[in-house]
Every structure is written in C-alpha cells, then in structure tokens.
Write a protein that holds these residues in place. Sequence first.
Motif, short mmCIF file in Angstrom:
data_model
loop_
_atom_site.label_atom_id
_atom_site.label_comp_id
_atom_site.label_asym_id
_atom_site.label_seq_id
_atom_site.Cartn_x
_atom_site.Cartn_y
_atom_site.Cartn_z
N LYS A 171 -6.64 22.67 -33.32
CA LYS A 171 -5.56 23.61 -33.60
C LYS A 171 -6.04 24.84 -34.36
O LYS A 171 -5.26 25.69 -34.74
CB LYS A 171 -4.46 22.90 -34.40
CG LYS A 171 -3.81 21.74 -33.64
CD LYS A 171 -2.75 21.06 -34.49
CE LYS A 171 -2.12 19.89 -33.75
NZ LYS A 171 -1.12 19.18 -34.57
N GLU A 172 -7.33 24.88 -34.60
CA GLU A 172 -7.86 26.00 -35.36
C GLU A 172 -9.18 26.43 -34.74
O GLU A 172 -9.69 25.79 -33.82
CB GLU A 172 -8.06 25.61 -36.83
CG GLU A 172 -8.96 24.40 -36.99
CD GLU A 172 -8.98 23.88 -38.41
OE1 GLU A 172 -10.03 23.36 -38.81
OE2 GLU A 172 -7.97 24.02 -39.10
N GLU A 173 -9.74 27.51 -35.22
CA GLU A 173 -11.02 27.97 -34.69
C GLU A 173 -12.10 26.93 -34.96
O GLU A 173 -12.12 26.31 -36.02
CB GLU A 173 -11.42 29.30 -35.35
CG GLU A 173 -10.54 30.48 -34.94
CD GLU A 173 -10.66 30.80 -33.46
OE1 GLU A 173 -11.78 30.75 -32.93
OE2 GLU A 173 -9.62 31.07 -32.85
N LYS A 174 -12.96 26.71 -33.99
CA LYS A 174 -14.02 25.74 -34.20
C LYS A 174 -14.93 26.20 -35.33
O LYS A 174 -15.23 27.38 -35.46
CB LYS A 174 -14.81 25.50 -32.92
CG LYS A 174 -15.35 26.71 -32.20
CD LYS A 174 -16.08 26.28 -30.94
CE LYS A 174 -16.57 27.46 -30.12
NZ LYS A 174 -15.51 28.11 -29.37
N THR A 175 -15.34 25.25 -36.16
CA THR A 175 -16.09 25.61 -37.36
C THR A 175 -17.57 25.84 -37.06
O THR A 175 -18.26 26.47 -37.83
CB THR A 175 -15.96 24.50 -38.41
OG1 THR A 175 -16.38 23.26 -37.83
CG2 THR A 175 -14.52 24.37 -38.87
N LEU B 219 -25.74 24.77 -29.09
CA LEU B 219 -26.17 25.01 -27.73
C LEU B 219 -26.16 23.67 -27.01
O LEU B 219 -26.76 22.69 -27.51
CB LEU B 219 -27.57 25.62 -27.69
CG LEU B 219 -27.70 27.07 -28.19
CD1 LEU B 219 -29.16 27.49 -28.22
CD2 LEU B 219 -26.89 28.01 -27.30
N SER B 220 -25.47 23.60 -25.88
CA SER B 220 -25.27 22.30 -25.23
C SER B 220 -26.59 21.61 -24.86
O SER B 220 -26.73 20.40 -25.03
CB SER B 220 -24.40 22.47 -23.98
OG SER B 220 -25.00 23.33 -23.06
N GLU B 221 -27.57 22.38 -24.38
CA GLU B 221 -28.84 21.76 -23.98
C GLU B 221 -29.57 21.18 -25.19
O GLU B 221 -30.17 20.10 -25.11
CB GLU B 221 -29.72 22.80 -23.27
CG GLU B 221 -29.18 23.22 -21.90
CD GLU B 221 -30.12 24.17 -21.19
OE1 GLU B 221 -31.22 24.42 -21.71
OE2 GLU B 221 -29.75 24.66 -20.11
N GLU C 75 -22.23 26.70 -25.09
CA GLU C 75 -22.02 26.10 -26.41
C GLU C 75 -21.02 24.96 -26.39
O GLU C 75 -20.11 24.92 -25.57
CB GLU C 75 -21.55 27.18 -27.40
CG GLU C 75 -22.57 28.28 -27.64
CD GLU C 75 -22.11 29.28 -28.69
OE1 GLU C 75 -20.89 29.32 -28.96
OE2 GLU C 75 -22.96 29.98 -29.25
N ILE C 76 -21.21 24.03 -27.33
CA ILE C 76 -20.29 22.93 -27.58
C ILE C 76 -19.70 23.15 -28.96
O ILE C 76 -20.44 23.27 -29.94
CB ILE C 76 -21.00 21.56 -27.53
CG1 ILE C 76 -21.69 21.36 -26.18
CG2 ILE C 76 -20.00 20.45 -27.81
CD1 ILE C 76 -20.76 21.33 -25.01
#
Length: 375
Positions: free
Chosen positions: A121-125, A129-131, A218-219
């Motif tokens: 519910k808020e901006e990701k903190t 990088l997914s790889e 990105e994750i």
Amino acid sequence: MKALVLQENLNKGLSLVGRLVTSKAQLPVLNNILIATDNGRLKLSATNLETGINYWLGAKIEKEGAISVPAKTLAEFISLLPPEKVQLEVKGNNLSIASGFYSANLVGLPASEFPVVPSLKEEKTFSFLSEELLKGISQTIFAASQDEGRPVLTGVLFQLKGEVLVLVATDGYRLSFRKMKAGKNLKEIKEFQKGLIIPARVLAELEKIIGISQQKGEIGLAISSSSNQIIFVTPEAEIVSRLIEGSFPEFEKIIPEKWTTRVVLEKESFLRAVRTASIFARESANIVKFKIQDSKFKITANAPQVGDNLIELEIKQEGEENSIAFNSRFILDFLNSTEADEVSFEITTSLNPGVFRPIGDPSYFHIIMPVRVQE
C-alpha cells in the motif's frame, strides 16, 4: 464477477499460486484460491496464514466480483482445457467455467470468508536486481534447515555488512555465504542493519516466480515492522511472509581464516566424480572420502553390501598432503549451485570445515563440516 482470460495465462497463475495451498489445512477455506477482479485485471490469491501470494493476470473484465474455490480441482480442470479463451462467471456461490466445448461449475465460498492477503500500500522501500537476487537465493536456500525445531535455521539471513548485503543460510552441517551490492536506500533501513531472517520456502517461491515469468529488471521489497512481515513485489505478483524471529547463529566464527591444503579442480570433472562415488556411498550415510597427495585428488566411497570405488583427478595443489570425508549430497548441492568452470577447495585438518569457492567469483563460498571416519 464475469471475466474472459487466456487458458495458458490462467494455468500458469494457478500453478504458481497453488503452491502455497496446503492439503492438510485446518480451515477449509485455506484449500481454496481466491479469484477476484482488481483494476481491470484478474487477481489470484492463496495463503497458509504464514505466507500469502497475490498474482495478477490480464483479463477482459465484464463484471466485478470475487469468489474462492477449491484450488486443486480448479487447477486440474484448467490445465486440461485447450489453449483458448476461458470464461469465468460467479453465479451465487458457484464459479461457472466455460471454454469451447468444455464447461464446469465449481462450488465455492464467499470471498468475505477468505483470509486477507496483505498487498503493498506504499512505495517499495528497496529494490533488487532480479538476476542478482535470483543468484543469491539459489546459492543459499539449499543450505537452510528443514527442521522446524530450530526456526532460525529454516531461513536465510539478509544483513548489511558495510557496503554489501550478505545472504547466509546454514543447517548446522554446512553454510552458504553470498555477497550482493547494497543499494543506497538499503543502507538507511535499520532492519537490514540488524538482519532479517526470511523463510527459505518463501524465497524458493519467489525464485520460482522470477524463473517462470522470466522477470528482468527489479524486484521490490517492503518491510512492515509492526506486523513483522515482508513483501516481495514483481510486476505480476506479491509474496507476503512473516519474518522469522530469533537470533541467527554468529556465522563469522566458523569461517576458517587459514588453510594448510588448497586445491583447484575442474568443476564438471569434480561433479561427475562425486556423482559416481555417491552411487557407492548411498548405503553408507552418503560418505565420500577425499585424499590429496602428489597433485592427485582421490575420491573413494564404499559400502560392505555394495562394494567400493576409486576415482583420481588431476589438480592444482598448494600446501600439504591431506585427507577428509564429507556427505556427498552436500558437495553436489554446492557444485550444482555455481556456473564456474573451476572451484577451489581449502582444508586444514580432517576434523575442520572445508571451504569451497568458485574460481572467479569472490562473492560466494560454501562451508561443509567433515564426517569423522575410521581409517
């Protein structure tokens, strides 16, 4: 609710979300998957009350609504449908499914009875990088314990150490250590200074989602200190989990600071040799013995009721002659976790841990405790 969705997309979503559905749930509703419309997309949700997942897929929404239906029955039916459009429609407490010449009605439960799976519910903190995250997960989770008797060992430690984020997992017999670059935002998050213990099974699900969706970029990650929860965010899914409480072992104390013998081996040859030896080691607690002598690496295993074997490999040797024994399964797990062409192996004595490192990748190493054997 009324929606139109492609069979292959729905089948993929159900296969991922269904992994969190337990077959021995105490509450009948936990055997279900929640299907709901959400801002022009279809959302699938599942939870076992410790971990939850929300998964979104594109759909043509004709009418808003939601229902929960048995996960196993739904997944099996959808998987057998032809690769065409599937119509989902809620009629009372039933979910009507139609695709070509196939149709079915599943008895469901009202969406209001399904446990709430938290959503971001808020901006990701922070974001990874997914790889890089995928590599960090794959090189650590296999070393986490399966024994729920010591909960802290069933997770992976994420902790900030200076300018890097370290991932550590151990089951008491082996330890995996991986370093990752720490982003700017990460250094400001106090939870990472102390260290977060994230359940290995949750990271395994995240790894599965990243792999199936072939997610690049990105994750996202968000931490809720008040509820002791963490949320991983991909464009298609959110995985929510409770963090493991407790103190992670002081792993630095068991990392050997020196060695008396160091060898470098070609990975594929080493892997093939250990696999071969493991055939004979199965009946003797998976024990394989290593002997280092005259730039030769001898691998042996034996079981009285099966027989024995001997394999010799050419190596680059530094230091003394030495010998040691390990559980072959632990060796194979490490070798399968790295793509390096060569690996190094460092030991001091037959009773001290051995350290395995991929050549060319200083960010990763694996420690295995030896097995005491009779000579």
